[in-house]
Scaffold this motif. Sequence first.
Motif, PDB file in Angstrom:
ATOM      1  N   ASP A 217     -59.240  87.883 -55.516  1.00 55.39           N
ATOM      2  CA  ASP A 217     -58.835  89.343 -55.798  1.00 55.39           C
ATOM      3  C   ASP A 217     -57.967  90.019 -54.674  1.00 55.39           C
ATOM      4  O   ASP A 217     -57.570  91.039 -54.531  1.00 55.39           O
ATOM      5  N   MET A 218     -57.587  89.016 -53.560  1.00 52.49           N
ATOM      6  CA  MET A 218     -56.540  89.470 -52.601  1.00 52.49           C
ATOM      7  C   MET A 218     -55.304  88.668 -52.517  1.00 52.49           C
ATOM      8  O   MET A 218     -55.420  87.715 -53.307  1.00 52.49           O
ATOM      9  N   PHE A 219     -54.485  89.055 -51.830  1.00 48.35           N
ATOM     10  CA  PHE A 219     -53.042  88.607 -51.783  1.00 48.35           C
ATOM     11  C   PHE A 219     -53.130  87.874 -50.275  1.00 48.35           C
ATOM     12  O   PHE A 219     -53.591  88.477 -49.316  1.00 48.35           O
ATOM     13  N   ARG A 220     -52.722  86.528 -50.208  1.00 48.35           N
ATOM     14  CA  ARG A 220     -52.629  85.965 -48.940  1.00 48.35           C
ATOM     15  C   ARG A 220     -51.163  85.284 -48.576  1.00 48.35           C
ATOM     16  O   ARG A 220     -50.312  84.777 -49.539  1.00 48.35           O
ATOM     17  N   PRO A 229     -57.217  94.942 -48.824  1.00 48.05           N
ATOM     18  CA  PRO A 229     -57.357  95.226 -50.269  1.00 48.05           C
ATOM     19  C   PRO A 229     -57.918  96.837 -50.004  1.00 48.05           C
ATOM     20  O   PRO A 229     -57.852  97.617 -50.652  1.00 48.05           O
ATOM     21  N   THR A 230     -58.247  97.194 -48.728  1.00 45.92           N
ATOM     22  CA  THR A 230     -58.545  98.461 -48.455  1.00 45.92           C
ATOM     23  C   THR A 230     -58.500  98.597 -46.721  1.00 45.92           C
ATOM     24  O   THR A 230     -58.794  97.587 -46.119  1.00 45.92           O
ATOM     25  N   ALA A 231     -58.375  99.780 -46.251  1.00 41.13           N
ATOM     26  CA  ALA A 231     -58.153 100.049 -44.849  1.00 41.13           C
ATOM     27  C   ALA A 231     -59.818  99.854 -43.928  1.00 41.13           C
ATOM     28  O   ALA A 231     -59.892  99.486 -42.830  1.00 41.13           O
ATOM     29  N   GLU A 232     -60.700  99.784 -45.058  1.00 44.65           N
ATOM     30  CA  GLU A 232     -62.084  99.322 -44.656  1.00 44.65           C
ATOM     31  C   GLU A 232     -62.255  98.209 -43.819  1.00 44.65           C
ATOM     32  O   GLU A 232     -62.991  98.112 -42.860  1.00 44.65           O
ATOM     33  N   VAL A 233     -61.440  97.019 -44.325  1.00 42.32           N
ATOM     34  CA  VAL A 233     -61.287  95.940 -43.687  1.00 42.32           C
ATOM     35  C   VAL A 233     -61.111  95.852 -42.110  1.00 42.32           C
ATOM     36  O   VAL A 233     -61.798  95.644 -41.211  1.00 42.32           O
ATOM     37  N   SER A 234     -60.103  96.582 -41.878  1.00 45.40           N
ATOM     38  CA  SER A 234     -59.493  96.802 -40.450  1.00 45.40           C
ATOM     39  C   SER A 234     -60.361  97.518 -39.756  1.00 45.40           C
ATOM     40  O   SER A 234     -60.702  97.380 -38.432  1.00 45.40           O
ATOM     41  N   LEU A 235     -60.819  98.903 -40.313  1.00 44.60           N
ATOM     42  CA  LEU A 235     -61.377  99.762 -39.626  1.00 44.60           C
ATOM     43  C   LEU A 235     -63.036  99.292 -39.108  1.00 44.60           C
ATOM     44  O   LEU A 235     -63.280  99.602 -37.859  1.00 44.60           O
ATOM     45  N   PHE A 260     -53.614  96.224 -51.153  1.00 42.25           N
ATOM     46  CA  PHE A 260     -52.984  95.364 -51.956  1.00 42.25           C
ATOM     47  C   PHE A 260     -54.166  94.580 -52.593  1.00 42.25           C
ATOM     48  O   PHE A 260     -55.116  93.904 -52.082  1.00 42.25           O
ATOM     49  N   ARG A 261     -53.993  94.412 -54.024  1.00 40.97           N
ATOM     50  CA  ARG A 261     -55.131  93.857 -54.658  1.00 40.97           C
ATOM     51  C   ARG A 261     -54.637  93.175 -56.017  1.00 40.97           C
ATOM     52  O   ARG A 261     -53.610  93.639 -56.488  1.00 40.97           O
ATOM     53  N   SER A 262     -54.862  91.886 -55.970  1.00 38.65           N
ATOM     54  CA  SER A 262     -54.486  90.862 -57.230  1.00 38.65           C
ATOM     55  C   SER A 262     -54.999  91.550 -58.682  1.00 38.65           C
ATOM     56  O   SER A 262     -54.633  91.272 -59.433  1.00 38.65           O
ATOM     57  N   ILE A 275     -52.925 103.790 -62.843  1.00 40.93           N
ATOM     58  CA  ILE A 275     -54.281 103.760 -62.313  1.00 40.93           C
ATOM     59  C   ILE A 275     -54.475 102.666 -61.733  1.00 40.93           C
ATOM     60  O   ILE A 275     -55.451 102.645 -60.781  1.00 40.93           O
ATOM     61  N   ARG A 276     -54.363 101.171 -62.120  1.00 40.24           N
ATOM     62  CA  ARG A 276     -54.535 100.196 -61.426  1.00 40.24           C
ATOM     63  C   ARG A 276     -53.464  99.419 -61.044  1.00 40.24           C
ATOM     64  O   ARG A 276     -52.677  98.751 -62.060  1.00 40.24           O
ATOM     65  N   GLN A 277     -53.156  99.436 -59.714  1.00 39.02           N
ATOM     66  CA  GLN A 277     -51.797  98.798 -59.301  1.00 39.02           C
ATOM     67  C   GLN A 277     -52.175  97.567 -58.250  1.00 39.02           C
ATOM     68  O   GLN A 277     -53.372  97.808 -57.681  1.00 39.02           O
ATOM     69  N   HIS A 278     -51.177  96.791 -58.109  1.00 35.72           N
ATOM     70  CA  HIS A 278     -51.204  95.860 -57.012  1.00 35.72           C
ATOM     71  C   HIS A 278     -51.277  96.370 -55.638  1.00 35.72           C
ATOM     72  O   HIS A 278     -51.511  95.864 -54.612  1.00 35.72           O
ATOM     73  N   GLN A 279     -50.402  97.509 -55.615  1.00 37.97           N
ATOM     74  CA  GLN A 279     -50.160  98.031 -54.303  1.00 37.97           C
ATOM     75  C   GLN A 279     -50.344  99.522 -54.557  1.00 37.97           C
ATOM     76  O   GLN A 279     -49.719 100.102 -55.365  1.00 37.97           O
ATOM     77  N   PHE A 280     -51.093 100.108 -53.626  1.00 34.92           N
ATOM     78  CA  PHE A 280     -51.360 101.383 -53.803  1.00 34.92           C
ATOM     79  C   PHE A 280     -51.692 102.098 -52.218  1.00 34.92           C
ATOM     80  O   PHE A 280     -52.031 101.241 -51.534  1.00 34.92           O
TER      81      PHE A 280
END
Length: 425
Positions: A217-220, A229-235, A260-262, A275-280
């Motif tokens: 579900d992620m881009f590498r 995929p969300t700032a939750e990861v970094s924060l 960013f989500r695949s 509604i459902r984008q790869h980049q938002f």
Amino acid sequence: MHDIRLIRNDPAGFDTALARRGVAPIAAGLIALDERRRATATELQLGQARRNEASKAIGAARTAKDEGVAAALMAEVAGLKARLPTLEAEERELATALDARLAILPNLPLADVPDGADEEENALVATHGEPPAFTFEAREHDAIGPALGLDFSRGVALSGARFTLVRGAAARLHRALGQLMIDRLTGRHGYELVVPPLLVRDEIVFGTGQLPKAADDMFRTTEGHWLIPTAEVSLTNIVRESILAEDELPLRLTALTPCFRSEAGAAGRDTRGFIRQHQFEKCEMVSITTPDRSEAEHERMTQCAEGILAALELPFRRMKLCTGDMGFTAARTYDLEVWLPGQARYREISSCSTCTDFQARRMNARYRPTGEKATRFVHTLNGSGLAVGRTLVAVLENYQQADGSVAVPTVLLPYLGGADRLEPA
């Protein structure tokens, strides 16, 4: 990540809790694997101790001129030196295998989470506001948006499906919404603003639970970084490998970032529109707190997100997700769903989750209670405050006018230079 000691103490309870999330009984296998690891570790420790003891005894035997004993001890030490590396490798392999099996198991649901298979069995908690009544047929945002700057065709031409070029009035509205969210979270609710990295390492996405389960579900990047995929990861990972003082908590952090989500599991869903984008862009909230405060923090965080929707005067409802619809790391999740007149239904605009100590164990994030020497794992929470693109969609649909223009919510007037209407080009 689950604590194998807790599984050993209550295997039946662990299996029962996981069964609510559709996972077959697994405690017995985990315990058996852990027993093998512990037995190997014990044999390794005893062997190391005996090697050290025998090595010392060799010198004493030689001093006593007892060459027979010295020779026997030397043979024993040689045998131990040959055996110990094998035991070390076996112990590492068993520990890695145990960690790998634990890493793919979801968090346990809290007692008040409803059982269910999917979103159809989520529980309604409360509804706020009334859907607008139009004297004309309400249109969906993908019909309203192009004249205001949602350029779907050029977004696809530039980058492919699920990308949109946002320009003009729509771009100004998009920026205004993001700034409103940050201003409210920092100014009214005490969140600290952070500008985090958008590219992170493997261990960072493992810490918040996206790896290994959600890799697709992620881009590498070609260099091995992951796009968040969300700032939750970094924060959330700001506190990884840390021991915090109790009086530092709670930490409340927010960031407005691209995400960013695949959308690997969303083929055919919401392929039209915004509604459902790869980049938002999304405004994220993260809280790090103590176990005794996490329940109140979950309610507080959800109310912060609700306050933004209320300020925009958008109709919405709060749902408590069932066990089959919750995310991998969540112990409880509240979804906020906004009313979209064009679709004549509620759509998710925010998810607020408590993860208890599940992420903290993966990150080794702890705190030291005041007056105590021992440390404990923190509790982590995360929520959207809000998804900017979906909020833009909600404003377009709820504030649409018969002539194709869109009225500006009162709270946004200062962010748009006082303009009270977005006019179609």
